[in-house]
Design an enzyme around this catalytic site. Structure first.
Site, mmCIF file in Angstrom:
data_model
loop_
_atom_site.group_PDB
_atom_site.id
_atom_site.type_symbol
_atom_site.label_atom_id
_atom_site.label_comp_id
_atom_site.label_asym_id
_atom_site.label_seq_id
_atom_site.Cartn_x
_atom_site.Cartn_y
_atom_site.Cartn_z
ATOM 1 N N SER A 252 -10.260 -7.575 0.068
ATOM 2 C CA SER A 252 -10.640 -7.417 1.472
ATOM 3 C C SER A 252 -12.166 -7.425 1.634
ATOM 4 O O SER A 252 -12.829 -8.365 1.214
ATOM 5 C CB SER A 252 -9.996 -6.148 2.026
ATOM 6 O OG SER A 252 -9.984 -6.142 3.426
ATOM 7 N N ASP A 380 -1.450 -13.026 6.396
ATOM 8 C CA ASP A 380 -2.296 -11.827 6.382
ATOM 9 C C ASP A 380 -2.785 -11.514 7.797
ATOM 10 O O ASP A 380 -3.436 -12.348 8.430
ATOM 11 C CB ASP A 380 -3.498 -12.059 5.461
ATOM 12 C CG ASP A 380 -4.261 -10.784 5.133
ATOM 13 O OD1 ASP A 380 -4.431 -9.941 6.036
ATOM 14 O OD2 ASP A 380 -4.698 -10.640 3.982
ATOM 15 N N HIS A 409 -1.304 -7.897 4.259
ATOM 16 C CA HIS A 409 -2.641 -7.543 3.792
ATOM 17 C C HIS A 409 -2.511 -6.479 2.707
ATOM 18 O O HIS A 409 -1.999 -5.382 2.954
ATOM 19 C CB HIS A 409 -3.490 -7.013 4.948
ATOM 20 C CG HIS A 409 -4.936 -6.839 4.581
ATOM 21 N ND1 HIS A 409 -5.785 -7.896 4.350
ATOM 22 C CD2 HIS A 409 -5.684 -5.716 4.374
ATOM 23 C CE1 HIS A 409 -6.989 -7.459 4.042
ATOM 24 N NE2 HIS A 409 -6.953 -6.134 4.029
#
Length: 467
Positions: A252, A380, A409
């Site tokens: 991320s 995602d 995610h």
């Protein structure tokens, strides 16, 4: 933007409702009055661990028939593969891009189709939430080392306790960079850590300022654009282990920072290889999607976590002048509010939009000069697929891209250990890193190793503490 259908998402309120129990999470009960606020528990390790231990056994009982059926199908698939010729390329269910994609054909984990675990696969939010709340949390003993930065700040490195004696001095080192407000307490970090450690790799978690109780000593946190702390960490690790090859993997926001670092270093990069997962890449696009539908839940949860870190160190920010809007940051309801009030000012951007547009790692891909594997999920909700710089990845001979059809995610509830074990990505990450390491050979690429004997090595000042 993928719409959420009602029947598929009926399970999510049950996950959230469990978090409402004061018996399960006594320390968070005062902060969990609304269902949307319960997502803040994603960033709180110890209460989450307790809830997972209570809730996961029930889910295991309910999902056992599905797990057995899925395992049987995987075994059958392997048997069929064994009777004939092995496929020459990764399975067609995966999107593969990059000049060196041929090397992935040798990865056993990619020869089977990507099969997200039933029930959760049909909805990206269900998979994201399920993984966050119920993935097992491995027990790891850490030794913490705090590094002082040139601006008198501090970051915390969590090493696996005892590895300094158990592993040889030339063992490869893997630096892990968690996502926004994440750290060594996160389940996906610990699973990756243990897998790398089982292969004989030395692993260290880089906790950014304020994360995982990392100390904050100045009126400055960290940002998507700032690579200075990572650069210092890499240099420190190289100095400590001059005979080792150093690698890094980020998730991320940590992936965005890592790829920006690689692009800035270009051919001078001290790392031997890297992996980026769930990278938002284009922060302008990611910010647009962050304010759509259910994504507002994630936005508020992350804003809650940022506010919690800020409030622990609020005294450091008193009396700041200029464009700072401290009340806005202290009461932020969204990540954008926090970035507007504090982050973009701390790092010299004119506006929050200027910050996002000039902090995206999509612009850095073309300058990456070491082997880089990027793994993304097509569905995602936080790192949109349309933000992936596919053409730049294809044009760079050092980069590879894998896009799975599902995964959410930081989810990827698929593979042999689904649904409670490690993410589907972990075996692929290690296969890639070991391939790069074997390609590099036993000779370290680090110039530090070639220093003349008797010349003292310098290291950044640091303070160590045991956790």
């Amino acid at each position: 933007h993928v719409s959420t259908t009602q029947p598929q998402f009926l399970l999510a309120p049950r996950f959230l409702a469990v978090q409402r129990s004061e018996k399960c999470i006594p320390n968070l009960s005062a902060h969990c009055r609304r269902e949307s606020d319960l997502m803040a528990a994603l960033q709180t390790p110890s209460p989450f661990a307790g809830t997972a231990r209570r809730f996961a056994p029930r889910l295991r009982y309910l999902l056992l028939p599905t797990t057995m059926s899925l395992s049987s199908s995987i075994v059958s698939s392997r048997s069929r593969d064994g009777d004939g010729e092995q496929p020459l390329l990764p399975h067609s269910s995966l999107e593969i891009a990059g000049a060196r994609r041929g090397l992935l054909a040798g990865f056993d984990s990619l020869r089977r189709p990507y099969r997200a675990f039933p029930v959760f696969a049909s909805n990206r939010h269900v998979e994201t939430i399920f993984a966050a709340f119920t993935r097992s949390l491995p027990t790891v003993a850490f030794r913490r080392e705090c590094l002082r930065t040139p601006d008198d700040g501090a970051v915390a490195l969590d090493w696996v306790s005892g590895d300094d004696r158990a592993l040889p001095g030339d063992a490869p080192v893997l630096i892990l960079l968690p996502g926004l407000t994440g750290g060594s307490q996160d389940t996906y970090v610990r699973h990756m850590l243990l897998r790398a450690r089982s292969k004989g790799w030395r692993v260290v978690v880089f906790n950014s300022r304020g994360c995982a109780n990392s100390p904050v000593t100045t009126a400055k946190f960290y940002s998507a654009s700032f690579t200075g702390d990572l650069r210092q960490v890499v240099d420190h690790v190289l100095t400590r282990y001059p005979q080792s090859n150093i690698y890094a993997a980020g998730w991320s926001l940590g992936a965005n920072i890592l790829v920006r670092y690689l692009g800035e270093e270009t051919d001078k990069c001290s790392l031997s290889g890297a992996v980026s997962m769930c990278n938002p890449f284009n922060l302008v696009i990611a910010d647009e999607d962050f304010h759509k539908g259910f994504n507002n839940i994630y936005d508020r949860a992350l804003a809650n976590s940022l506010r919690a870190i800020f409030k622990k160190h609020a005294l450091l920010f008193e009396g700041l002048d200029g464009e700072y809007d401290i009340p806005k940051a202290a009461n932020a309801k969204t990540v954008r509010d926090f970035d507007e009030g504090l982050t973009r000012v701390s790092f010299g951007f004119r506006s929050v939009d200027d910050y996002y547009s000039n902090s995206s790692s999509s612009d850095s891909i073309k300058n990456v000069s070491i082997p880089l594997l990027c793994i993304q999920a097509d569905n995602d909700p936080i790192a949109p697929s349309r933000g992936i710089p596919r053409e730049d990845i294809k044009a760079n001979p050092n980069c590879l891209l894998i896009v799975t059809p599902e995964g959410g995610h930081l989810g990827w509830v698929a593979g042999d250990e689904a649904p409670f074990g490690c993410p589907w990505t972990d075996p692929i990450v290690m296969e890639f890193l070991e391939h790069v390491h074997n390609e590099t050979g036993s000779t370290s690429k680090n110039s530090v190793a070639n220093e003349p004997q008797g010349v003292p090595k310098t290291s950044v000042p640091h303070l160590s503490e045991h956790v």
